[in-house]
Design an enzyme around this catalytic site. Sequence first.
Site, PDB file in Angstrom:
ATOM      1  N   CYS A  56       8.270  78.909  48.402  1.00  0.00           N
ATOM      2  CA  CYS A  56       7.788  77.544  48.006  1.00  0.00           C
ATOM      3  C   CYS A  56       8.833  76.818  47.409  1.00  0.00           C
ATOM      4  O   CYS A  56       9.181  77.097  46.168  1.00  0.00           O
ATOM      5  CB  CYS A  56       6.582  77.883  46.947  1.00  0.00           C
ATOM      6  SG  CYS A  56       5.742  76.457  46.312  1.00  0.00           S
ATOM      7  N   PHE A  57       9.282  75.833  48.033  1.00  0.00           N
ATOM      8  CA  PHE A  57      10.231  74.989  47.647  1.00  0.00           C
ATOM      9  C   PHE A  57       9.991  74.223  46.461  1.00  0.00           C
ATOM     10  O   PHE A  57      10.811  73.820  45.479  1.00  0.00           O
ATOM     11  CB  PHE A  57      10.707  74.040  48.675  1.00  0.00           C
ATOM     12  CG  PHE A  57      11.488  74.611  49.750  1.00  0.00           C
ATOM     13  CD1 PHE A  57      12.997  75.236  49.490  1.00  0.00           C
ATOM     14  CD2 PHE A  57      11.214  75.074  50.953  1.00  0.00           C
ATOM     15  CE1 PHE A  57      13.701  75.713  50.287  1.00  0.00           C
ATOM     16  CE2 PHE A  57      11.941  75.626  51.949  1.00  0.00           C
ATOM     17  CZ  PHE A  57      12.963  76.086  51.748  1.00  0.00           C
TER      18      PHE A  57
END
Length: 365
Positions: A197-198
């Site tokens: 998850c950036f």
Amino acid sequence: MERIKTRLRHLVKPRPNTDAMAEILDLIAPPLYVYTISYVVYFGYAYLIDYHYGNSKPEDTTAPLPRIWYFQKCFSLLIYIQMMANWIGIRFVNTSTNQNFTEGVRDRMKWNIDPILESNGFQKDKLKAETSENGTVNRKKSNTKLSEEAIETSKPIIKKQTYWSWKPCFYCRLNAPPRCHHCSFCETCILKRDHHCFFAGRCIGFHNQRHFVVFLMWASFGTTYAMIHFVPYLYNIVLLEITGWDCFLPVAMYKLVTGQLSLYYANLVISFTLNLFFIFLSTAFLLEQFQLISEGITQFEQTKVDKRKLHILDPRPFGPKVKAVLGSQPLFTIVFPLAHWFYLPCDDPFMWPYHKITHTKIKTK
Ligand SMILES: [Zn+2]
Ligand SMILES: [Zn+2]
């Protein structure tokens, strides 16, 4: 300072299995998230709640505030706390292989690649030499990481093994359980890796997927809630000062640079666009997570595993599948982020006793 330098170096020379675009995203997504959430709090919750529900006669300071104002303030605070607490959960709940596991698990995770390497003609001496050479470059990491060349050479060996098996990780030098994958951004192996998850700058895996799902629920709801407050304000107040075209981000940016639009209105347009973007993003991810949970698979398995070769089936009913992610008390988890400490996900991230795996051989001419 050293950390920033390392991050900038990665932009020029991306880490293994990534590219420059992903490195840029990894760098800018967390501040973008913080900016958006600050906007949601400031405009959607603080400023616009006063505008919509505050005292109808602002000049009369002694008039009591309507009850709805108190309700909306408390409600928005709840949404904000939920979003932040679960975001912190995603970021800081450890789902990597660097944990205190039971002795049995620790034994299985021990680096036992030598027989496989030897059977593939890999020379152990060469491996050791490369490791010690690395050690002189980075003493702290000596004997823990292999050289890029050794990793490249070993990749075909790993590929020969089936997906659903214990596999060696050449980066961490450990034997990783099924569904556990190495993440180049987190620089560690992640149990039941879903995806990186950036926006949180962390991988979603066995222990923090619950925070991700609950975060998406509140984020999807919270951004929509802010938008409901924003649109009437935009229509009644902001559009008296700027034109409809100014509400499009490229036009607003152009006008900001050329001095035709004030920073206040430009910020409003940026925030509005980001909020809209996050409504779609969080809702899309939420629907995807529901689908993955109902099928009992991960995003990694949905996108990266060839379904013609491998069929993954979780025969449990929907309820136990939800509990396998959210813990034994799903409703409690949705309301109290700290439920993480009391109700663990009802599954075994090492043995996966419930899944039924079918390997299919494809007939080739
Ligand atoms: Zn690893
Ligand atoms: Zn990651």
